[in-house]
Design an enzyme around this catalytic site. Sequence first.
Site, mmCIF file in Angstrom:
data_model
loop_
_atom_site.group_PDB
_atom_site.id
_atom_site.type_symbol
_atom_site.label_atom_id
_atom_site.label_comp_id
_atom_site.label_asym_id
_atom_site.label_seq_id
_atom_site.Cartn_x
_atom_site.Cartn_y
_atom_site.Cartn_z
ATOM 1 N N ALA A 69 0.864 -1.164 0.076
ATOM 2 C CA ALA A 69 0.036 -0.063 -0.026
ATOM 3 C C ALA A 69 0.941 1.255 -0.012
ATOM 4 O O ALA A 69 1.843 1.142 0.458
ATOM 5 C CB ALA A 69 -0.829 -0.362 1.283
ATOM 6 N N GLY A 113 0.753 -4.963 0.842
ATOM 7 C CA GLY A 113 -0.568 -5.218 0.124
ATOM 8 C C GLY A 113 -0.263 -5.644 -1.426
ATOM 9 O O GLY A 113 -1.007 -6.192 -2.132
ATOM 10 N N GLU A 116 -0.477 -9.202 -0.980
ATOM 11 C CA GLU A 116 -1.928 -9.577 -0.703
ATOM 12 C C GLU A 116 -2.718 -9.492 -1.997
ATOM 13 O O GLU A 116 -3.376 -10.281 -2.477
ATOM 14 C CB GLU A 116 -2.460 -8.588 0.253
ATOM 15 C CG GLU A 116 -1.778 -8.860 1.703
ATOM 16 C CD GLU A 116 -2.513 -7.413 2.626
ATOM 17 O OE1 GLU A 116 -2.172 -6.413 2.303
ATOM 18 O OE2 GLU A 116 -3.006 -7.946 3.696
ATOM 19 N N GLU A 136 3.979 -5.313 7.512
ATOM 20 C CA GLU A 136 3.484 -4.425 8.139
ATOM 21 C C GLU A 136 3.541 -3.967 9.423
ATOM 22 O O GLU A 136 3.517 -3.079 10.243
ATOM 23 C CB GLU A 136 1.928 -4.571 7.967
ATOM 24 C CG GLU A 136 1.244 -4.470 6.605
ATOM 25 C CD GLU A 136 1.431 -5.562 5.759
ATOM 26 O OE1 GLU A 136 2.221 -6.593 6.133
ATOM 27 O OE2 GLU A 136 0.615 -5.549 4.643
HETATM 28 N N1 CAA Z 1 4.665 3.355 -0.324
HETATM 29 C C1 CAA Z 1 5.024 4.374 -0.863
HETATM 30 N N2 CAA Z 1 6.181 4.342 -1.347
HETATM 31 C C2 CAA Z 1 7.147 3.611 -1.670
HETATM 32 C C3 CAA Z 1 6.746 2.181 -1.051
HETATM 33 C C4 CAA Z 1 5.345 2.035 -0.618
HETATM 34 N N3 CAA Z 1 4.979 1.016 0.017
HETATM 35 N N4 CAA Z 1 7.585 1.286 -1.012
HETATM 36 C C5 CAA Z 1 8.775 1.988 -1.848
HETATM 37 N N5 CAA Z 1 8.335 3.192 -2.019
HETATM 38 C C6 CAA Z 1 9.146 4.463 -2.593
HETATM 39 C C7 CAA Z 1 10.200 4.913 -1.695
HETATM 40 O O1 CAA Z 1 9.729 5.861 -0.918
HETATM 41 C C8 CAA Z 1 11.037 5.514 -2.445
HETATM 42 O O2 CAA Z 1 10.666 6.623 -3.044
HETATM 43 P P1 CAA Z 1 11.649 7.872 -3.080
HETATM 44 O O3 CAA Z 1 12.676 7.740 -3.958
HETATM 45 O O4 CAA Z 1 10.697 9.138 -3.271
HETATM 46 O O5 CAA Z 1 12.371 8.030 -1.757
HETATM 47 C C9 CAA Z 1 11.172 4.567 -3.988
HETATM 48 O O6 CAA Z 1 9.771 3.822 -3.868
HETATM 49 C C10 CAA Z 1 12.382 3.555 -3.938
HETATM 50 O O7 CAA Z 1 12.218 2.787 -2.416
HETATM 51 P P2 CAA Z 1 13.682 2.509 -1.776
HETATM 52 O O8 CAA Z 1 14.528 3.889 -2.075
HETATM 53 O O9 CAA Z 1 13.136 2.402 -0.279
HETATM 54 O O10 CAA Z 1 14.465 1.300 -2.518
HETATM 55 P P3 CAA Z 1 14.872 0.256 -1.757
HETATM 56 O O11 CAA Z 1 15.617 -0.646 -3.000
HETATM 57 O O12 CAA Z 1 16.065 0.797 -1.019
HETATM 58 O O13 CAA Z 1 13.961 -0.652 -1.003
HETATM 59 C C11 CAA Z 1 12.090 -2.027 -0.435
HETATM 60 C C12 CAA Z 1 12.965 -1.398 -1.478
HETATM 61 C C13 CAA Z 1 12.624 -2.902 0.555
HETATM 62 C C14 CAA Z 1 10.876 -2.653 -1.074
HETATM 63 C C15 CAA Z 1 11.722 -0.640 0.372
HETATM 64 O O14 CAA Z 1 11.443 0.466 -0.688
HETATM 65 C C16 CAA Z 1 10.349 -0.751 1.328
HETATM 66 O O15 CAA Z 1 10.795 -1.422 2.478
HETATM 67 N N6 CAA Z 1 9.173 -0.510 0.943
HETATM 68 C C17 CAA Z 1 7.940 -0.662 1.956
HETATM 69 C C18 CAA Z 1 7.573 -2.028 1.824
HETATM 70 C C19 CAA Z 1 6.390 -2.071 2.925
HETATM 71 O O16 CAA Z 1 6.593 -1.816 4.084
HETATM 72 N N7 CAA Z 1 5.217 -2.517 2.557
HETATM 73 C C20 CAA Z 1 4.274 -2.495 3.332
HETATM 74 C C21 CAA Z 1 3.188 -1.427 3.207
HETATM 75 S S1 CAA Z 1 1.839 -1.508 4.252
HETATM 76 C C22 CAA Z 1 0.469 -2.100 3.513
HETATM 77 O O17 CAA Z 1 0.708 -2.655 2.366
HETATM 78 C C23 CAA Z 1 -0.753 -2.018 4.218
HETATM 79 C C24 CAA Z 1 -1.792 -3.296 3.757
HETATM 80 O O18 CAA Z 1 -1.753 -4.401 4.249
HETATM 81 C C25 CAA Z 1 -2.862 -2.828 3.046
#
Ligand code: CAA
Length: 262
Positions: A69, A113, A116, A136
């Site tokens: 998400a 998400g 999911e 999460e």
């Molecule tokens: N939402 C918004 N932006 C996101 C994102 C997310 N879930 N995941 C990555 N991005 C964005 C980052 O903010 C970054 O943007 P900027 O360049 O503007 O800073 C860009 O994508 C690239 O990401 P990273 O620089 O972090 O890339 P990385 O290779 O270092 O890491 C990653 C990759 C491990 C996937 C890391 O981005 C990460 O941990 N992302 C979040 C994963 C996460 O926690 N997902 C769960 C979300 S909660 C959910 O989904 C709720 C639900 O169940 C409904």
Amino acid sequence: SGTYTNIKVEKVGEKKNVTLIQLNRPKALNALCDGLIKDLNHALDEAEADSTIGAVVLTGSERAFAAGADIKEMQAMENFSAVYNSDFSLSWNRITNCKKPVLAAVNGFALGGGCELAMMCDIIYAGEKAQFGQPEITLGTIPGAGGTQRLTHAIGKSKAMEMILTGNRMSAQEAEKAGLVSKVFPPDQLVSEAVKTAEKMASFSKTIVTICKECVNASYNMTLTEGLHLEKRFFHATFSTHDRQEGMTAFVEKRAPDFKDC
Ligand code: CAA
């Protein structure tokens, strides 16, 4: 078909009978913002309404299927009532009631998400470098689009608990072993292999394919007795279709069937 901001949509396959939907927000690793979900749902509506289409393949990029998400969108929701009143993530369910088979082709990250969303599809194929996870817990929340339920059904309690309580990711190879994923391919062959399977499903009677889907999905919501009853009734019902008659007649006559989707 329409032009979209957050996805790319194409008709593919030898007979152009498969809709390929590619999530396309590369700068955010395909984070599932509201606009993306709206685009996806619209594309699914179109694929479902198009009688030339028999199956859908949903994919992302080589780097990410979807990183979850959109955390930036969620961060702005200040409390329970904001997220409750927006029915956050409810609209994601569109994919689960699609009448046509949806195959997820997952390369790279399928997190939160993203994992999911893949699990809402009927079949998951993975690229060798795919990674599945429910991180999460690291954000102070819980999976909110089916993760606690679908992951547990897919891989069992112990593995699901470990993923959900630690945020640790699962590799494509582990995911195949655990039953989350049905096949693993080299990343560059993943989408074409998914399309091949989708073409095969699209070659059968659409009505019968939909009934199969309904029965398999019902097994998640019903007792065994109820599920077997539903299956038996639908099995009987197939006997009043053209395509059942044609399928069996073609077998007896040693020729290919000509299904008419009715
Ligand atoms: N939402 C918004 N932006 C996101 C994102 C997310 N879930 N995941 C990555 N991005 C964005 C980052 O903010 C970054 O943007 P900027 O360049 O503007 O800073 C860009 O994508 C690239 O990401 P990273 O620089 O972090 O890339 P990385 O290779 O270092 O890491 C990653 C990759 C491990 C996937 C890391 O981005 C990460 O941990 N992302 C979040 C994963 C996460 O926690 N997902 C769960 C979300 S909660 C959910 O989904 C709720 C639900 O169940 C409904």
